[in-house]
Design a protein around this motif. Structure first.
Motif, mmCIF file in Angstrom:
data_model
loop_
_atom_site.group_PDB
_atom_site.id
_atom_site.type_symbol
_atom_site.label_atom_id
_atom_site.label_comp_id
_atom_site.label_asym_id
_atom_site.label_seq_id
_atom_site.Cartn_x
_atom_site.Cartn_y
_atom_site.Cartn_z
ATOM 1 N N SER A 112 -48.402 -71.142 50.748
ATOM 2 C CA SER A 112 -47.462 -72.258 50.838
ATOM 3 C C SER A 112 -46.985 -72.449 52.276
ATOM 4 C CB SER A 112 -46.270 -72.012 49.907
ATOM 5 O OG SER A 112 -45.313 -73.034 50.038
ATOM 6 N N LYS A 113 -46.678 -71.369 52.946
ATOM 7 C CA LYS A 113 -46.239 -71.447 54.340
ATOM 8 C C LYS A 113 -47.391 -71.878 55.252
ATOM 9 C CE LYS A 113 -42.705 -67.869 53.767
ATOM 10 N NZ LYS A 113 -42.261 -66.495 54.160
ATOM 11 N N GLN A 114 -48.599 -71.354 54.962
ATOM 12 C CA GLN A 114 -49.746 -71.658 55.805
ATOM 13 C C GLN A 114 -50.153 -73.124 55.723
ATOM 14 O OE1 GLN A 114 -53.092 -69.147 54.959
ATOM 15 N NE2 GLN A 114 -54.394 -70.056 56.551
ATOM 16 N N LEU A 115 -50.068 -73.702 54.523
ATOM 17 C CA LEU A 115 -50.528 -75.076 54.303
ATOM 18 C C LEU A 115 -49.396 -76.099 54.309
ATOM 19 C CD1 LEU A 115 -53.075 -74.399 51.412
ATOM 20 C CD2 LEU A 115 -53.630 -74.920 53.791
ATOM 21 N N ASP A 116 -48.156 -75.578 54.263
ATOM 22 C CA ASP A 116 -46.992 -76.464 54.138
ATOM 23 C C ASP A 116 -47.042 -77.253 52.827
ATOM 24 O OD1 ASP A 116 -44.558 -77.477 54.915
ATOM 25 O OD2 ASP A 116 -45.418 -79.172 56.010
ATOM 26 N N TRP A 117 -47.501 -76.558 51.772
ATOM 27 C CA TRP A 117 -47.482 -77.112 50.417
ATOM 28 C C TRP A 117 -46.455 -76.319 49.613
ATOM 29 C CZ3 TRP A 117 -53.078 -78.001 48.143
ATOM 30 C CH2 TRP A 117 -53.751 -78.936 48.937
ATOM 31 N N ASP A 118 -45.867 -76.973 48.593
ATOM 32 C CA ASP A 118 -44.994 -76.192 47.730
ATOM 33 C C ASP A 118 -45.847 -75.350 46.769
ATOM 34 O OD1 ASP A 118 -45.599 -77.734 45.333
ATOM 35 O OD2 ASP A 118 -44.284 -79.292 46.138
ATOM 36 N N VAL A 119 -45.229 -74.295 46.229
ATOM 37 C CA VAL A 119 -45.954 -73.330 45.396
ATOM 38 C C VAL A 119 -46.540 -74.001 44.164
ATOM 39 C CG1 VAL A 119 -45.697 -71.263 43.956
ATOM 40 C CG2 VAL A 119 -44.627 -71.357 46.225
ATOM 41 N N ARG A 120 -45.789 -74.916 43.569
ATOM 42 C CA ARG A 120 -46.253 -75.599 42.362
ATOM 43 C C ARG A 120 -47.553 -76.365 42.633
ATOM 44 N NH1 ARG A 120 -47.057 -75.888 37.064
ATOM 45 N NH2 ARG A 120 -46.955 -78.007 36.258
ATOM 46 N N LYS A 121 -47.635 -76.994 43.793
ATOM 47 C CA LYS A 121 -48.820 -77.765 44.144
ATOM 48 C C LYS A 121 -50.039 -76.852 44.307
ATOM 49 C CE LYS A 121 -50.386 -81.244 47.482
ATOM 50 N NZ LYS A 121 -50.017 -82.025 48.689
ATOM 51 N N ILE A 122 -49.816 -75.661 44.890
ATOM 52 C CA ILE A 122 -50.918 -74.709 45.058
ATOM 53 C C ILE A 122 -51.365 -74.162 43.708
ATOM 54 C CG2 ILE A 122 -51.563 -72.486 46.080
ATOM 55 C CD1 ILE A 122 -49.650 -73.112 48.374
ATOM 56 N N GLN A 123 -50.407 -73.864 42.830
ATOM 57 C CA GLN A 123 -50.755 -73.404 41.479
ATOM 58 C C GLN A 123 -51.630 -74.430 40.767
ATOM 59 O OE1 GLN A 123 -46.800 -72.769 39.912
ATOM 60 N NE2 GLN A 123 -47.044 -70.531 40.002
#
Length: 392
Positions: A112-123
């Motif tokens: 999430s920090k590396q991509l600047d995405w929220d965790v929900r979006k990565i899940q």
């Protein structure tokens, strides 16, 4: 050299068909060469017809799935479309392929920090990516409809002639006059079709939907083919027909529940699963050990006595019973979860990636486009999207 090889081959062949192994005392293969009545007595050479028939069964399956099952699936609203494709992302793809398909919370936060995405979006990205490797619901529906059709037809055929057979009502009739029990055409067709079907499953298992219980199913198919073949060669076909019919009665109910699940008829699915669970428990943990195993272990001992292949036959049946216990445990887990959640939400032997449940694509699509939902349940048309079923 050729003479020695021929002698070794002859010795091995003689050991393989040793009368001391296959037959009771004072019985020889020559005694079973007589015509008897009907189709005579079973012979090992009859089994050779199974292999081309298995190819034919598989060919019929392909035609059935294409011209009958697929139109039925489309009629009940199952779409002929592939899974939702995950948004291309080199970093997440590398993690998915090289590290894990199910990242833990710590890894999710790092990504999430590396991509600047929220965790929900990565899940949701990982869910979409896992779903890309899953077979579509249409494929699963067609596979289950084929098995449902075969199990139902062969069960109706079996129960029809067994109902008029004396050993259906008195299992001791399976052992009187053994092994001099003539083979009827009904038993012959029943055995050959069942054996051809399981051989087709043995090979198609490697191209069908992969499930978590792949190894257990492989052992099950081996034990089933071994039992059918073995019981046919040494003419234990009367008991064999009872065992086959007992298994078929619950198999088509499971496939019917899976069909209802894929079509998203949740109430029908739950009802069929309850019926299947009850029938499975009664037949596999009740009738099979206390009626059929009791007959093969004790009634046969009393009437014909034990011999070498008798021990082997009962050993295979005990392996089969162990598998029944394992599957009963899995069914009990599903039932327990259903009581808690209010519906059957996931088969512990699910079809997916050999592990995870089916997630709802629509909910995650919103997250991938920038919106998130606090509701973690995945619903499709008002039903749980994680309802995945597997065959026994």
């Amino acid at each position: 050299m050729a003479t020695a090889a021929a002698g070794a081959l002859g010795l091995m062949w003689g050991w393989l068909w040793s009368e001391r192994f296959w037959l009771p005392q004072n019985v020889s293969w020559a005694d079973l060469e007589g015509p008897g009545d009907g189709y005579g007595y079973p012979h090992a050479r009859h089994i050779l017809s199974v292999f081309p028939l298995a190819v034919g069964v598989f060919s019929v399956r392909l035609l059935f799935e294409r011209f009958i099952a697929k139109p039925c699936a489309l009629h009940v609203g199952i779409e002929d479309s592939g899974p939702f494709l995950a948004q291309p992302n080199a970093i997440l793809e590398k993690v998915f392929v090289s590290i894990t398909k199910h990242p833990d919370e710590k890894r999710l936060e790092g990504l999430s920090k590396q991509l600047d995405w929220d965790v929900r979006k990565i899940q949701c990205w990982f869910r979409h990516r896992r779903n890309q490797d899953k077979p579509p619901t249409l494929t699963k529906f067609c596979e289950s409809m084929w098995r449902f059709t075969f199990y139902l037809c062969v069960f109706c055929y079996g129960i029809r002639f067994l109902w008029l057979s004396p050993w259906f009502w008195d299992t001791r009739q399976c052992w009187y006059s053994y092994p001099f029990q003539p083979l009827s055409k009904e038993i012959y067709y029943y055995y050959i079709m069942e054996l051809a079907f399981y051989w087709s499953l043995m090979f198609s298992q490697f191209i069908d939907i992969k499930r978590k219980d792949f190894l257990i199913m492989f052992v099950h198919h081996l034990a089933t083919i071994g039992l059918i073949t073995f019981s046919y060669i040494n003419n234990m076909v009367r008991m064999g027909t009872l065992i086959l019919c007992l298994h078929d009665v619950s198999d088509f109910l499971l496939e019917a529940a899976k069909l209802a699940n894929y079509a998203k008829y949740q109430r029908l699915c739950d009802t069929l699963f309850v019926i299947f669970g009850a029938v499975f428990m009664v037949t596999r943990l009740g009738i099979f050990p206390f009626w059929l195993l009791n007959s093969t272990l004790f009634e046969s001992w009393e009437i014909i006595g034990p011999y070498t292949s008798w021990w082997f036959f009962n050993g295979l049946l005990l392996i089969l019973q162990l598998l029944h216990v394992i599957w009963s445990y899995l069914i009990a887990r599903i039932a327990f979860k259903a009581l808690i959640r209010g519906k059957v939400s996931k088969d512990d032997r699910s079809d997916v990636e050999s592990s995870s449940e089916e997630e709802d694509e629509a909910t995650c699509s919103k997250s991938l486009s920038g919106s998130s939902s606090s509701n973690g349940a995945n619903w499709v048309n008002g039903h749980m999207g994680g309802s995945c079923w597997a065959e026994e």
